[in-house]
Write an enzyme that holds these catalytic residues in place. Structure first.
Site, PDB file in Angstrom:
ATOM      1  N   CYS A 153       0.964  -1.240  -0.349  1.00 37.63           N
ATOM      2  CA  CYS A 153      -0.268  -0.321   0.117  1.00 37.63           C
ATOM      3  C   CYS A 153       0.951   1.085  -0.104  1.00 37.63           C
ATOM      4  CB  CYS A 153      -1.065   0.310   1.133  1.00 37.63           C
ATOM      5  SG  CYS A 153      -2.000  -1.402   1.361  1.00 37.63           S
TER       6      CYS A 153
ATOM      7  N   ARG B 145      -5.032   6.890   1.222  1.00 36.89           N
ATOM      8  CA  ARG B 145      -4.198   5.745   0.777  1.00 36.89           C
ATOM      9  C   ARG B 145      -4.281   4.853  -0.257  1.00 36.89           C
ATOM     10  NH1 ARG B 145      -5.316   1.843   4.417  1.00 36.89           N
ATOM     11  NH2 ARG B 145      -3.534   0.468   3.538  1.00 36.89           N
TER      12      ARG B 145
ATOM     13  N   ASN C  38       0.760  -2.274   5.171  1.00 35.71           N
ATOM     14  CA  ASN C  38       1.516  -4.337   5.145  1.00 35.71           C
ATOM     15  C   ASN C  38       3.068  -3.628   5.919  1.00 35.71           C
ATOM     16  OD1 ASN C  38       1.474  -6.631   6.296  1.00 35.71           O
ATOM     17  ND2 ASN C  38       2.772  -7.034   3.486  1.00 35.71           N
TER      18      ASN C  38
END
Length: 325
Positions: free
Chosen positions: A2, A16, A79
């Site tokens: 991401c 995002r 992540n």
């Protein structure tokens, strides 16, 4: 994988991309002030700041991937595999929080980035899933408001809070390495290049964009960090609300994943499930999905903030075409 981008004042736009090979039942969710927030090792927050963001909902609980609260504080989990560390329950502090509890804790209590920093210093994260069948996702977090942004990384050697003057976060490696790597690209520019290679040679500028030769084009985390930082630093804004939101999405388009361009070790295509933009100045959460590039918006109204029940808005995934003939 991401990418999170944060613009502080005067724009106060935060958002995002979420890149994943499967849907997690995501929808836009408003958690109002009087909806109880429960924690494993902390007291229930019966009253708190309202928040809006992208989440999956289970057992009347919003599990946020990212959200913004009513005061304009933004927080996103990204992540961070191989580096994130969560303490086993038998070793964790009495006030430790599970990773899925962190966004509600911070956005429920904190009005500002400074207040968030105060409660995140030395935070202990509890290695507990939300429920059986849920993974404990390895994450680090981007936190921002109108004054700036910071990054929280909890690793085996403890919790680290970093100022983020770039206003960007991706994935591995840890944030200090991402920031240091930008030094390798400091000669890049949106302007035509000047011949410093051999000024006596008649080297031609034969196309637009050559000032940014060397800007990485792949979608690895370090490359996305550099590209997002370059686009963010050089993007021009008009001051018009919708034009600025549209410009924000163009920045995210520059780090988005096309289905089939990245295949996971399990043989599945990674792609940008959605891109979001939280507009703190106007109280709107915008998003678009891989299937539908129309920008959709959910207003963060006083009536919705002041209730008790979650307000959930399924995503508009059907592509809309405006036919002109």
């Amino acid at each position: 994988m991401c990418t999170s981008v944060a613009f502080s004042a005067p724009r106060k736009l935060f958002g995002r991309t979420l890149d994943l090979e499967y849907s997690f039942g995501q929808q836009v969710v408003i958690t109002p002030r009087n909806h109880p927030l429960h924690f494993h090792r902390r007291s229930t927050m019966a009253h708190h700041l309202a928040m809006i963001g992208m989440a999956t909902v289970d057992r009347d609980t919003a599990l946020y991937a990212e959200a913004m609260n009513e005061k304009g504080l933004y927080m996103a989990g990204l992540n961070f595999p191989g580096n994130a560390y969560y303490t086993p329950p038998e070793q964790a502090a009495a006030d430790a929080v599970a990773p899925y509890e962190l966004i509600p804790l911070v956005l429920g209590r904190c009005e500002t980035l400074a207040q968030a920093e105060a409660i995140l210093k030395g935070i202990d994260l509890l290695n507990l899933p939300f429920a059986p069948g849920y993974p404990v996702a390895p994450l680090h977090w981007h936190i921002a408001d109108g004054t700036g942004s910071m990054v929280l990384e909890v690793m085996e050697d403890g919790a680290h809070l970093y100022p983020d003057p770039v206003g960007v976060l991706t994935n591995n490696p840890p944030f200090p390495y991402q920031q240091m790597n930008l030094s390798n690209y400091q000669t890049l520019s949106p302007h035509p290049p000047r011949n410093t290679f051999a000024p006596e040679l008649p080297l031609a500028v034969y196309g637009q964009g050559m000032g940014a030769l060397g800007l990485p084009g792949d979608v690895s985390p370090m490359s996305r960090f550099v590209r997002a930082a370059f686009l963010k630093e050089n993007a021009l804004f008009t001051g018009d609300e919708l034009q600025d939101v549209t410009q924000f999405f163009h920045i995210l388009d520059g780090v988005s994943m096309v289905r089939g361009s990245v295949i996971t070790p399990e043989g599945k295509p990674d792609l940008t499930l959605y891109a979001s933009c939280a507009d703190a100045s106007h109280g709107v959460y915008y998003y678009k999905t891989y299937e539908n590039h129309q920008i959709n918006g959910v207003r963060f109204t006083e009536a919705l903030m002041d209730g008790e029940a979650l307000s959930c808005y399924p995503l508009e995934n059907q592509q809309h075409v405006h036919w002109v003939n």
